[in-house]
Design a protein around this motif. Structure first.
Motif, PDB file in Angstrom:
ATOM      1  N   ALA A  12      54.198 -54.857 -22.009  1.00 52.85           N
ATOM      2  CA  ALA A  12      54.249 -56.096 -21.254  1.00 52.85           C
ATOM      3  C   ALA A  12      55.766 -56.703 -21.478  1.00 52.85           C
ATOM      4  N   GLN A  13      56.301 -56.611 -22.711  1.00 54.90           N
ATOM      5  CA  GLN A  13      57.640 -57.068 -22.669  1.00 54.90           C
ATOM      6  C   GLN A  13      58.545 -56.356 -21.959  1.00 54.90           C
ATOM      7  N   ALA A  14      58.441 -55.077 -21.681  1.00 54.89           N
ATOM      8  CA  ALA A  14      59.062 -54.241 -20.709  1.00 54.89           C
ATOM      9  C   ALA A  14      59.010 -54.846 -19.243  1.00 54.89           C
ATOM     10  N   ILE A  15      58.011 -55.047 -18.797  1.00 54.70           N
ATOM     11  CA  ILE A  15      57.677 -55.881 -17.414  1.00 54.70           C
ATOM     12  C   ILE A  15      58.372 -57.050 -17.450  1.00 54.70           C
ATOM     13  N   ILE A  16      58.360 -57.780 -18.375  1.00 60.45           N
ATOM     14  CA  ILE A  16      58.962 -59.235 -18.482  1.00 60.45           C
ATOM     15  C   ILE A  16      60.369 -59.101 -18.473  1.00 60.45           C
ATOM     16  N   MET A  17      60.966 -58.093 -19.350  1.00 69.12           N
ATOM     17  CA  MET A  17      62.358 -57.950 -19.476  1.00 69.12           C
ATOM     18  C   MET A  17      62.911 -57.495 -18.048  1.00 69.12           C
ATOM     19  N   LYS A  18      62.272 -56.637 -17.410  1.00 67.77           N
ATOM     20  CA  LYS A  18      62.884 -56.222 -16.172  1.00 67.77           C
ATOM     21  C   LYS A  18      62.964 -57.432 -15.106  1.00 67.77           C
ATOM     22  N   LYS A  19      62.056 -58.179 -15.037  1.00 77.12           N
ATOM     23  CA  LYS A  19      62.012 -59.270 -13.982  1.00 77.12           C
ATOM     24  C   LYS A  19      62.935 -60.235 -14.591  1.00 77.12           C
ATOM     25  N   LEU A  20      63.272 -60.699 -15.767  1.00 76.85           N
ATOM     26  CA  LEU A  20      64.428 -61.436 -16.213  1.00 76.85           C
ATOM     27  C   LEU A  20      65.800 -60.760 -16.258  1.00 76.85           C
ATOM     28  N   ARG A  21      65.767 -59.649 -16.299  1.00 72.33           N
ATOM     29  CA  ARG A  21      67.239 -58.871 -16.019  1.00 72.33           C
ATOM     30  C   ARG A  21      67.460 -58.944 -14.571  1.00 72.33           C
ATOM     31  N   ALA A  22      66.358 -58.616 -13.828  1.00 73.00           N
ATOM     32  CA  ALA A  22      66.729 -58.724 -12.146  1.00 73.00           C
ATOM     33  C   ALA A  22      67.085 -60.272 -11.835  1.00 73.00           C
ATOM     34  N   GLY A  23      66.591 -61.056 -12.360  1.00 72.06           N
ATOM     35  CA  GLY A  23      66.841 -62.520 -11.946  1.00 72.06           C
ATOM     36  C   GLY A  23      68.066 -63.270 -12.722  1.00 72.06           C
ATOM     37  N   TYR A  24      68.432 -62.649 -13.929  1.00 70.36           N
ATOM     38  CA  TYR A  24      69.544 -63.411 -14.551  1.00 70.36           C
ATOM     39  C   TYR A  24      70.762 -62.205 -14.982  1.00 70.36           C
ATOM     40  N   GLY A  25      70.517 -61.055 -14.540  1.00 66.06           N
ATOM     41  CA  GLY A  25      71.737 -60.216 -15.057  1.00 66.06           C
ATOM     42  C   GLY A  25      71.623 -59.175 -16.161  1.00 66.06           C
ATOM     43  N   PRO A  26      72.438 -58.371 -16.529  1.00 65.22           N
ATOM     44  CA  PRO A  26      72.185 -57.636 -17.839  1.00 65.22           C
ATOM     45  C   PRO A  26      72.732 -58.405 -19.106  1.00 65.22           C
ATOM     46  N   LYS A  27      73.494 -59.544 -19.073  1.00 62.84           N
ATOM     47  CA  LYS A  27      74.034 -60.142 -19.888  1.00 62.84           C
ATOM     48  C   LYS A  27      73.059 -61.394 -20.484  1.00 62.84           C
ATOM     49  N   ALA A  28      71.898 -61.474 -20.044  1.00 65.23           N
ATOM     50  CA  ALA A  28      70.989 -62.358 -20.564  1.00 65.23           C
ATOM     51  C   ALA A  28      70.469 -61.909 -21.894  1.00 65.23           C
ATOM     52  N   LYS A  29      70.438 -62.897 -22.661  1.00 68.63           N
ATOM     53  CA  LYS A  29      70.169 -62.433 -24.155  1.00 68.63           C
ATOM     54  C   LYS A  29      68.466 -62.906 -24.372  1.00 68.63           C
ATOM     55  N   LEU A  72      50.797 -62.343 -17.618  1.00 68.03           N
ATOM     56  CA  LEU A  72      50.768 -61.070 -17.150  1.00 68.03           C
ATOM     57  C   LEU A  72      49.286 -60.411 -17.257  1.00 68.03           C
ATOM     58  N   SER A  73      48.822 -60.177 -16.098  1.00 71.06           N
ATOM     59  CA  SER A  73      47.458 -59.313 -15.678  1.00 71.06           C
ATOM     60  C   SER A  73      47.666 -58.001 -16.517  1.00 71.06           C
ATOM     61  N   ALA A  74      46.617 -57.781 -17.195  1.00 68.61           N
ATOM     62  CA  ALA A  74      46.602 -56.318 -18.039  1.00 68.61           C
ATOM     63  C   ALA A  74      46.179 -55.365 -16.972  1.00 68.61           C
ATOM     64  N   GLU A  75      45.479 -55.714 -16.131  1.00 69.98           N
ATOM     65  CA  GLU A  75      44.759 -54.799 -14.941  1.00 69.98           C
ATOM     66  C   GLU A  75      45.856 -54.163 -14.264  1.00 69.98           C
ATOM     67  N   ASP A  76      46.737 -55.149 -13.709  1.00 67.47           N
ATOM     68  CA  ASP A  76      47.676 -54.477 -12.489  1.00 67.47           C
ATOM     69  C   ASP A  76      49.032 -54.735 -12.884  1.00 67.47           C
ATOM     70  N   GLY A  77      49.597 -55.619 -14.075  1.00 68.92           N
ATOM     71  CA  GLY A  77      50.839 -55.559 -14.681  1.00 68.92           C
ATOM     72  C   GLY A  77      51.631 -56.651 -13.672  1.00 68.92           C
TER      73      GLY A  77
END
Length: 90
Positions: A12-29, A72-77
């Motif tokens: 679940a954290q990996a999905i959120i991290m991917k979404k945040l990095r896509a929106g704010y770039g790799p330097k987002a902490k 985050l939906s656990a069924e489909d992510g």
């Protein structure tokens, strides 16, 4: 667990991290504070609730930070709801 696509807090954290990095770039902490699996009482759907803080440097002297909560939906992510509020400054 049942036939859930997202079965662990790390997934679940990996999905959120991917979404945040896509929106704010790799330097987002990003700092995850809490991740838990809950059941929606209205329809029985299983949801991951992911809470944390994010800090983004916009320009050399300007930093922006806020607290987020993703459902985050656990069924489909898929991300169903996102809430954010300005982080408290110390």
């Amino acid at each position: 667990m049942d036939n859930l696509k997202v079965q662990s807090p790390k997934e679940a954290q990996a999905i959120i991290m991917k979404k945040l990095r896509a929106g704010y770039g790799p330097k987002a902490k990003v700092k995850f504070l809490k991740t838990m699996l809950e059941t929606d009482l209205a329809n029985g759907r299983r949801l991951w609730v992911v809470e944390g803080d994010i800090k983004v440097r916009r320009w050399f002297f300007l930093k922006k930070s806020w607290h987020f909560t993703y459902f985050l939906s656990a069924e489909d992510g898929k991300v169903l709801i996102m809430r954010g509020r300005k982080a408290k400054t110390v």
